[in-house]
Scaffold this active site. Structure first.
Site, PDB file in Angstrom:
ATOM      1  N   LYS A 112      29.758  35.609  49.565  1.00 31.33           N
ATOM      2  CA  LYS A 112      29.827  36.516  50.702  1.00 31.33           C
ATOM      3  C   LYS A 112      30.650  35.949  51.848  1.00 31.33           C
ATOM      4  O   LYS A 112      31.138  36.695  52.687  1.00 31.33           O
ATOM      5  CB  LYS A 112      28.421  36.900  51.156  1.00 31.33           C
TER       6      LYS A 112
HETATM    7  C1  PLP Z   1      25.030  39.284  47.184  1.00 38.05           C
HETATM    8  C2  PLP Z   1      24.954  38.431  45.961  1.00 38.05           C
HETATM    9  C3  PLP Z   1      25.088  38.972  44.669  1.00 38.05           C
HETATM   10  C4  PLP Z   1      25.251  40.458  44.442  1.00 38.05           C
HETATM   11  O1  PLP Z   1      26.467  40.918  44.950  1.00 38.05           O
HETATM   12  P1  PLP Z   1      26.685  42.486  45.204  1.00 38.05           P
HETATM   13  O2  PLP Z   1      28.019  42.587  45.822  1.00 38.05           O
HETATM   14  O3  PLP Z   1      25.579  42.906  46.098  1.00 38.05           O
HETATM   15  O4  PLP Z   1      26.604  43.136  43.876  1.00 38.05           O
HETATM   16  C5  PLP Z   1      25.076  38.109  43.595  1.00 38.05           C
HETATM   17  N1  PLP Z   1      24.903  36.782  43.764  1.00 38.05           N
HETATM   18  C6  PLP Z   1      24.761  36.225  44.973  1.00 38.05           C
HETATM   19  C7  PLP Z   1      24.569  34.758  45.085  1.00 38.05           C
HETATM   20  C8  PLP Z   1      24.797  37.025  46.118  1.00 38.05           C
HETATM   21  O5  PLP Z   1      24.662  36.465  47.325  1.00 38.05           O
END
Ligand code: PLP
Length: 462
Positions: A112
């Site tokens: 993210k």
């Molecule tokens: C947010 C997240 C996901 C899922 O991602 P999306 O974009 O919500 O599908 C998977 N793994 C981790 C470590 C995350 O922080």
């Protein structure tokens, strides 16, 4: 470049307006009116470029005249300067024709950061120019909140409030949210689950009085600028394995459908993606939906991959919009049904979805087994989310097409599960090794919309 709402009745916006508002006023999500195309020659020319230059070339057509070329390049450079790896998103090999895209070298150790660090810089540049300020409220299952706080801490034109489910995030995630000392960041521990936090956030956006009064802005994965930032690493990784001459497959650990939707956009732009595989944990509503069982909410079962413990996958609405022929009325109808518990997908829309996506799920045991087996076979220590991806990727790999699995977090972000599976306690990178010693600052709050709004109104800078 214009952005339109998936529910069809909100006004068209520019990139800057869509970015600053997040959710559309008709409750929908913004998508580009037309997806810009990259020719095979333009894709081939990305080979060997820095991550930042690749990011510039991929994202430039989407931003219209929001920033000059020089401003946009400087924003990208600042966004990725804090990453702990020169490649930003390095690829490592797990097995013959199976690769792991390490997306955890940013400041909070999860993918993210790619979107959030960029959004922090985009907001700062746009708000400074407008002489304006906003209140950012985010709902998080753990990683979004830490990434948002890291990206916005100390910025003069933004207050940040992060709602997270009390007791349901890992200690590292919690501490990343509760230890920053800047007065403009607030971590709120909600007595509820992630879907409650997300629902509260949606309600705040739909309360126009509150929304306008606090100048609410959203940076959850519904924000188009986040999806856009994530398109870049599909191109950079595929090109380094021979695209566009070769087709490449991707497996993506999925919760809110943001990261995999970015892959879908990359494909629409012209990247020759063979399979795009959705990987879920035991909360497998997306896998069941793609299997033709409709989209019906059940209880959320807390798992060792908590960032994917989701029943309402907000970005799924974006692909439903395409699956239903970009009919905003049809999407509104589905979302009304979802409030009552769920909806069935029409035959035509299901055909579209199954053409675009494959899917699989990993149980808790399978996730632990995959961490252990991958360590033995390749020396790579996976976080539980990435392990869900690797398990599902192994079921979909073809001998003649390289498979890239997205590694979404660093193992040290989820040390308990990693240690349970492998016997190894994954250490934090040295730059954050004092995380457990810093004092925490957090407000426990009831799962009550009024209480949350009052807290926010009382704590924004005047
Ligand atoms: C947010 C997240 C996901 C899922 O991602 P999306 O974009 O919500 O599908 C998977 N793994 C981790 C470590 C995350 O922080």
């Amino acid at each position: 470049m214009k952005y339109i709402s998936t529910r069809g009745t909100a006004p068209e916006l520019s990139f800057e307006e869509a970015m600053l508002s997040g959710l559309a006023r008709d409750g929908g999500l913004y998508v580009p009116a037309n997806v810009p195309q990259m020719t095979p020659e333009e894709i081939a020319a990305l080979s060997g470029l820095s991550y930042e230059e690749t990011a510039y070339r991929i994202m430039r057509p989407f931003i219209g005249d929001t920033f000059t070329d020089a401003e946009f390049r400087a924003i990208i450079d600042r966004a990725y300067a804090g990453f702990g790896h020169a490649a930003r998103a390095p690829l490592v090999q797990l097995a013959p024709n199976h690769f792991l895209l390490e997306l955890f070298h940013g400041p909070t150790l999860a993918f993210k950061d790619f979107a959030m660090q960029l959004i922090g810089q985009l907001f700062q540049a746009a708000l400074t120019r407008r002489g304006d300020r906003v209140t950012i409220v985010g709902a998080t299952s753990g990683d979004t909140g830490s990434a948002a706080i890291e990206a916005f801490r100390g910025l003069s034109n933004v207050d940040v409030f992060i709602l997270f489910p009390h007791g349901r995030v890992s200690e590292v995630q919690r501490r990343q949210m509760t230890t920053p000392t800047e007065a403009n960041v607030h971590a709120l521990a909600v007595d509820g689950d992630f879907d409650d936090c997300q629902a509260a956030l949606k309600d705040m956006f739909n309360d126009f009085d509150f929304r306008d009064r606090v100048k609410l802005a959203g940076v959850n994965s519904i924000n188009w600028a986040r999806v856009l930032a994530q398109v870049v690493y599909y191109f950079s990784s595929a090109v380094s394995l021979g695209a566009p001459q070769r087709r490449i497959s991707f497996t993506v650990p999925t919760g809110n459908f943001g990261d995999i939707f970015a892959g879908y956009i990359a494909k629409q732009m012209g990247l020759p993606i063979d399979q795009l595989v959705v990987a879920t944990n035991q909360n497998d509503i997306l896998h069941r939906c793609l299997g033709g069982q409709g989209y019906h909410k059940g209880p959320t079962h807390p798992s060792i991959s908590p960032s994917m413990d989701i029943q309402v996958s907000s970005n799924f609405e974006r692909v439903l919009f395409d699956a239903y022929g970009r009919d905003g009325g049809a999407v509104s109808q589905l979302m009304e049904e979802l409030k009552q518990g769920g909806f069935d997908v029409s035959q035509g829309a299901l055909g579209f979805l199954q053409e675009q996506f494959a899917s699989g799920r990993a149980s808790e045991d399978e996730t632990l087994q995959t961490i252990k087996a991958t360590l033995t076979q390749s020396t790579e220590l996976l976080c539980p989310h990435s392990a869900v991806g690797v398990k599902v990727a192994n079921e979909h790999r073809a001998v003649d097409v390289p498979m890239i699995t997205l590694a979404t977090a660093h193992p040290a972000k989820f040390p308990a599960a990693v240690e349970q599976a492998s016997g190894i306690h994954p250490p934090l990178p040295p730059r954050m090794s004092d995380l457990y010693d810093r004092p925490e600052r957090v407000t426990r709050i009831a799962n009550d919309l009024g209480a949350m709004k009052d807290f926010i109104k009382g704590h924004i800078a005047k």
